[in-house]
Design an enzyme around this catalytic site. Structure first.
Site, PDB file in Angstrom:
ATOM      1  CB  CYS A 130      -0.923   0.000   1.206  1.00  0.00           C
ATOM      2  SG  CYS A 130      -0.098  -0.406   2.746  1.00  0.00           S
ATOM      3  CG  HIS A 243      -0.516   4.068   4.717  1.00  0.00           C
ATOM      4  ND1 HIS A 243      -1.122   3.706   5.889  1.00  0.00           N
ATOM      5  CD2 HIS A 243       0.084   2.938   4.238  1.00  0.00           C
ATOM      6  CE1 HIS A 243      -0.908   2.410   6.117  1.00  0.00           C
ATOM      7  NE2 HIS A 243      -0.186   1.923   5.125  1.00  0.00           N
TER       8      HIS A 243
HETATM    9  N1  HSE Z   1       2.282  -2.950   4.742  1.00  0.00           N
HETATM   10  C1  HSE Z   1       1.225  -2.058   4.988  1.00  0.00           C
HETATM   11  C2  HSE Z   1       1.201  -1.589   6.397  1.00  0.00           C
HETATM   12  C3  HSE Z   1      -0.109  -2.657   4.680  1.00  0.00           C
HETATM   13  O1  HSE Z   1       1.755  -2.267   7.246  1.00  0.00           O
HETATM   14  O2  HSE Z   1       0.630  -0.536   6.672  1.00  0.00           O
HETATM   15  C4  HSE Z   1      -0.180  -3.713   3.629  1.00  0.00           C
HETATM   16  O3  HSE Z   1       0.220  -3.341   2.355  1.00  0.00           O
END
Ligand code: HSE
Length: 333
Positions: A130, A243
């Protein structure tokens, strides 16, 4: 009427799986039949699809008979265990886990960036990490103006990236903190309320965690450029589902801020949020439940003659996962 597809979702009850169902509905994907698969624990649960309660079945090797497309979001071990059975049954697997992303025979696809790679699949297409997806959607329009040579990125990653249980832990820990009650974390490794910490993936011998190294390797694979240097610092912050990333890039030639803004404003999947007078830039509450990656704070990197700095935000469950997977499925239609 055009062709319709029999679709399965492995991991249907998870934070990403439930968003996959919603994305198939919202984008009016031509689903002939939807099979919802999960672990034995969830058998008996019914999830709504197009207003109909749809039962969750146990994920087994026999789950994929007659399935055209199988969207996997049940974690890398489940993908390793069951993706081959889905391919053998004739389905194309779109896998949200890290299991196959770096395999040479598996395209790693972000439809706004490298849609043409999807056509080269041999049964499995991987959905990138992501944090990487959100970054490359914002960087591709700039890379097209002048190739990016170096990326320094710091992430501010939401609870959703660690799953539905981590989202609940953030809510529970925050309530407990406000009420001055003790709370012992059980999902994430550190206290989450009013705190942040280095990403909860293992640290390798070079001092970088797995999430950071995914950003290095996946960015190169998606952009087809093994020369791009990436230095990432990934941090889990007490945000529910988007994010954010502070990114500085160095390009082959100096790209002016106005050029960058124009390219980003015209780019698919990007919305520029760059109100300097109002001091309003991308933030999770603006990107939550949105399809677009928000990009702003576009400015010259004062430490580098050919550098730009920017700030991006994207919904981890949507563009970071479920939406990107369904967009890949659309490429196959
Ligand atoms: N790796 C990402 C995270 C989510 O830990 O926020 C999955 O893609």
């Amino acid at each position: 009427m055009g062709r319709t597809y029999r679709v399965a979702i492995a991991g249907a009850t998870g934070a990403v799986g439930t968003e996959m169902i919603r994305m198939l509905e919202k984008r009016d994907f031509p689903v002939a039949d939807l099979r919802l698969l999960a672990s034995e624990r969830s058998v008996g649960v019914k999830l709504s699809f197009r207003g109909e309660p749809t039962p969750v079945e146990k994920l087994t090797e026999d789950s994929f008979r007659g399935v055209d497309m199988a969207l996997f979001s049940a974690g890398a071990p489940r993908s390793r265990e069951f993706a081959a059975a889905a391919v053998r049954a004739g389905a194309v697997v779109i896998d949200n886990s890290s299991a196959f992303r770096m395999r040479a025979d598996v395209p790693l696809v972000v439809p706004e960036v490298n849609p043409e790679d999807a056509a080269r699949h041999q049964g499995i297409i991987a959905n990138p990490n992501c944090t990487t997806i959100i970054m490359v959607v914002a960087l591709k329009p700039l890379h097209d103006i002048s190739p990016i040579r170096r990326i320094v990125v710091s992430s501010y990653q939401s609870a959703s990236g660690a799953g539905a249980k981590a989202m609940q832990e953030l809510l529970d820990a925050t309530r407990a903190a406000i009420e001055a009650r003790p709370y012992t974390p059980t999902v994430l490794p550190h206290p989450y309320a009013f705190n942040l910490f280095s990403h909860n993936s293992d640290i390798g011998a070079n001092g970088y965690c797995q999430e950071e190294m995914k950003m290095v390797h996946e960015t190169r694979k998606i952009l087809h450029d093994e020369e791009i240097r990436v230095c990432a610092t990934c941090v889990r912050v007490p945000v529910l589902r988007s994010h954010a990333e502070a990114i500085t890039i160095e390009q082959e030639r100096k790209v002016r801020v106005d050029e960058a803004l124009a390219a980003l404003a015209a780019a698919p999947g990007v919305r520029v949020v760059d109100d300097r007078a109002g001091n309003t830039f991308p933030m999770p509450i603006l990107s939550n439940e949105q399809d677009d990656v928000l990009v702003g704070r576009i400015r010259d990197d004062l430490s580098c003659d050919r550098g730009l700095a920017l700030f991006v935000c994207g919904d981890q469950l949507l563009k970071g996962a479920a939406l990107n997977a369904v967009q890949i499925a659309e490429l196959l239609c």
